[in-house]
Design a protein around this motif. Structure first.
Motif, PDB file in Angstrom:
ATOM      1  N   PRO A 141       0.811  -1.122   0.177  1.00  0.00           N
ATOM      2  CA  PRO A 141      -0.305  -0.365  -0.307  1.00  0.00           C
ATOM      3  C   PRO A 141       0.734   1.418   0.451  1.00  0.00           C
ATOM      4  CG  PRO A 141      -0.881  -1.591   2.362  1.00  0.00           C
ATOM      5  CD  PRO A 141       0.579  -2.188   0.930  1.00  0.00           C
ATOM      6  N   VAL A 142       0.664   2.053  -1.035  1.00  0.00           N
ATOM      7  CA  VAL A 142       0.904   3.887  -1.062  1.00  0.00           C
ATOM      8  C   VAL A 142       0.579   4.180  -0.908  1.00  0.00           C
ATOM      9  CG1 VAL A 142       2.983   5.045  -2.227  1.00  0.00           C
ATOM     10  CG2 VAL A 142       3.083   2.309  -2.316  1.00  0.00           C
ATOM     11  N   GLU A 143       0.311   4.916   0.333  1.00  0.00           N
ATOM     12  CA  GLU A 143      -0.577   6.524   0.229  1.00  0.00           C
ATOM     13  C   GLU A 143       0.108   8.117  -0.615  1.00  0.00           C
ATOM     14  OE1 GLU A 143      -2.395   7.463   3.589  1.00  0.00           O
ATOM     15  OE2 GLU A 143      -3.283   9.908   3.069  1.00  0.00           O
ATOM     16  N   VAL A 144      -1.124   8.250  -1.313  1.00  0.00           N
ATOM     17  CA  VAL A 144      -0.096   9.383  -2.647  1.00  0.00           C
ATOM     18  C   VAL A 144      -1.710  10.406  -2.778  1.00  0.00           C
ATOM     19  CG1 VAL A 144       0.434   7.738  -4.374  1.00  0.00           C
ATOM     20  CG2 VAL A 144      -1.918   8.362  -4.325  1.00  0.00           C
ATOM     21  N   VAL A 145      -1.366  12.007  -3.031  1.00  0.00           N
ATOM     22  CA  VAL A 145      -1.752  12.920  -3.132  1.00  0.00           C
ATOM     23  C   VAL A 145      -2.226  12.172  -4.435  1.00  0.00           C
ATOM     24  CG1 VAL A 145      -1.580  15.342  -3.984  1.00  0.00           C
ATOM     25  CG2 VAL A 145      -0.695  13.837  -1.675  1.00  0.00           C
ATOM     26  N   PRO A 146      -3.891  12.795  -4.545  1.00  0.00           N
ATOM     27  CA  PRO A 146      -4.622  12.270  -5.740  1.00  0.00           C
ATOM     28  C   PRO A 146      -4.136  12.531  -6.902  1.00  0.00           C
ATOM     29  CG  PRO A 146      -6.329  12.677  -4.238  1.00  0.00           C
ATOM     30  CD  PRO A 146      -5.104  13.163  -3.584  1.00  0.00           C
ATOM     31  N   MET A 147      -3.926  14.054  -7.555  1.00  0.00           N
ATOM     32  CA  MET A 147      -2.974  14.256  -8.898  1.00  0.00           C
ATOM     33  C   MET A 147      -1.688  13.665  -9.424  1.00  0.00           C
ATOM     34  SD  MET A 147      -1.336  18.099  -8.129  1.00  0.00           S
ATOM     35  CE  MET A 147      -0.785  18.327  -9.450  1.00  0.00           C
ATOM     36  N   ILE A 177      -4.989   5.933  -2.294  1.00  0.00           N
ATOM     37  CA  ILE A 177      -3.775   4.412  -1.684  1.00  0.00           C
ATOM     38  C   ILE A 177      -3.968   3.429  -3.263  1.00  0.00           C
ATOM     39  CG2 ILE A 177      -3.629   1.809  -0.346  1.00  0.00           C
ATOM     40  CD1 ILE A 177      -4.362   3.950   1.456  1.00  0.00           C
ATOM     41  N   LEU A 178      -2.362   3.437  -3.497  1.00  0.00           N
ATOM     42  CA  LEU A 178      -2.213   2.399  -5.087  1.00  0.00           C
ATOM     43  C   LEU A 178      -2.427   0.902  -3.992  1.00  0.00           C
ATOM     44  CD1 LEU A 178      -0.098   4.793  -7.168  1.00  0.00           C
ATOM     45  CD2 LEU A 178      -2.626   3.514  -7.110  1.00  0.00           C
ATOM     46  N   ASP A 179      -2.446   0.262  -4.646  1.00  0.00           N
ATOM     47  CA  ASP A 179      -1.853  -1.484  -3.891  1.00  0.00           C
ATOM     48  C   ASP A 179      -0.968  -1.905  -5.306  1.00  0.00           C
ATOM     49  OD1 ASP A 179      -3.441  -1.618  -1.094  1.00  0.00           O
ATOM     50  OD2 ASP A 179      -5.108  -1.363  -2.627  1.00  0.00           O
ATOM     51  N   VAL A 180       0.516  -1.851  -5.244  1.00  0.00           N
ATOM     52  CA  VAL A 180       0.990  -2.269  -5.503  1.00  0.00           C
ATOM     53  C   VAL A 180       0.941  -4.214  -5.700  1.00  0.00           C
ATOM     54  CG1 VAL A 180       3.706  -2.307  -7.538  1.00  0.00           C
ATOM     55  CG2 VAL A 180       1.881  -0.043  -5.601  1.00  0.00           C
ATOM     56  N   HIS A 181       1.081  -4.292  -6.091  1.00  0.00           N
ATOM     57  CA  HIS A 181       1.086  -6.091  -6.940  1.00  0.00           C
ATOM     58  C   HIS A 181       2.408  -5.882  -7.391  1.00  0.00           C
ATOM     59  CE1 HIS A 181      -3.387  -6.755  -5.443  1.00  0.00           C
ATOM     60  NE2 HIS A 181      -3.340  -5.583  -5.497  1.00  0.00           N
ATOM     61  N   GLY A 182       3.024  -7.993  -7.123  1.00  0.00           N
ATOM     62  CA  GLY A 182       3.860  -8.087  -7.520  1.00  0.00           C
ATOM     63  C   GLY A 182       5.280  -7.814  -7.692  1.00  0.00           C
TER      64      GLY A 182
END
Ligand code: 5RP
Length: 228
Positions: A141-147, A177-182
Motif C-alpha cells: 500500500p502506498v498513500e498518494v496525493v490524488p493528482m 491508496i495504490l496497492d502495488v502487486h508483484g
C-alpha cells in the motif's frame, strides 16, 4: 458439506486475541501508549480495558482506533501533544525475520508511521501467517496525493509492479491508496527510501526505518516473541 475456510478463520481470530492480550505486558500502567489500527489492534484495545491501573492516554493512528479507545474510556491525545512514547503497538500485513514490515492493509499507514516514529519501541502483534521470508507477496500500500496517482503508478510499473487504485477509498488525510502487486522487495530499506522521495507519495507502506523492535507472533504453539 462444511467449508474448511471457517475453522481456519476462527483460529486466526483466536491467535489475534492471544497476541493482543500478550501486548499488555509491554504497556506500563499510567503511561501514554501509541495505538495502531486493524483487527489485531482491536483485540489489543479490548485487552487494554482490563489493564490494572489503566493508561493515562493514547495516541491513535486512525479514527477507527480513536473511537474504540474512547469507548473504553481511554483519553486520546493528538500526536503533536506528545514528544515521545515508550511503546507503539500495531499489527502488520507482513513481517520478515529482521522486523521490516508491510503495513497499510487498513489504509492507516501514514498516521501509523507518524505515531511509530514517536515511539522508542514498536511492538508488532501478528498471527503467524504474517511472517514471510521476503516482503512483497502482500500488495504494497502506498498513500498518494490524488493528482499524482497516475504518475506514481507509472513509476511502479517501471519497477515491475502492478499498481491498483483502491477504489472508493479516501484516507483520514484525504489521500488515495495504490496497492502495488508483484513487487519482490529484496531490500526493504532501499525501496522505502526510494519510493518515499517520489513527488506525491505521502507514505510508503514499507516500515523498514520504523521496523518492529519486537514481534509477538501468534502460533499454534502459543505466542512466540521475536526480538530484532
Ligand atoms: C492498517 C494496518 C494493519 O496493521 C494491518 O493491515 C494488519 O491488519 P489486521 O490486524 O487486521 O490483520 O497496517 O493500516
Amino acid at each position: 458439506m462444511s467449508s474448511p475456510a471457517k475453522p481456519a478463520a476462527a483460529s486466526q481470530a483466536e491467535l489475534k486475541r492471544l497476541v493482543g492480550e500478550a501486548a499488555l505486558a509491554y504497556v506500563q500502567a499510567g503511561s501514554i501508549v501509541g495505538v495502531g489500527t486493524g483487527s489485531t489492534v482491536n483485540c489489543f484495545i479490548d485487552a487494554l480495558a482490563t489493564l490494572p491501573g489503566g493508561v493515562a492516554g493514547a495516541v491513535s493512528s486512525s479514527e477507527a482506533s480513536t473511537a474504540r479507545l474512547r469507548a473504553i474510556g481511554v483519553p486520546v491525545l493528538e500526536a503533536s501533544a506528545v514528544e515521545k512514547l515508550a511503546v507503539y503497538i500495531d499489527g502488520a500485513d507482513e513481517i520478515d525475520a529482521s522486523g521490516c514490515m508491510i503495513k497499510g492493509g487498513g489504509g492507516a499507514l501514514t498516521r501509523e508511521k507518524i505515531v511509530a516514529d514517536l515511539a522508542e519501541r514498536f511492538v508488532c502483534i501478528a498471527d503467524g501467517s504474517k511472517l514471510v521470508e521476503q516482503l512483497g507477496r502482500f500488495p504494497l500500500p502506498v498513500e498518494v496525493v490524488p493528482m499524482a496517482a497516475a504518475q506514481i503508478a507509472r513509476r511502479f510499473a517501471k519497477l515491475g509492479g502492478r499498481p491498483v487504485l483502491r477504489e472508493g477509498v479516501v484516507t483520514d488525510n484525504g489521500g488515495h491508496i495504490l496497492d502495488v502487486h508483484g513487487l519482490a522487495i529484496a531490500d526493504p530499506a532501499a525501496m522505502e527510501a526510494e519510493v518515499s522521495q517520489w513527488p506525491g507519495v505521502v507514505c510508503c507502506g514499507i516500515f523498514a526505518r520504523n521496523r518492529a523492535s519486537i514481534c509477538l507472533l501468534g502460533t499454534a504453539e502459543g505466542v512466540r516473541t521475536m526480538r530484532f
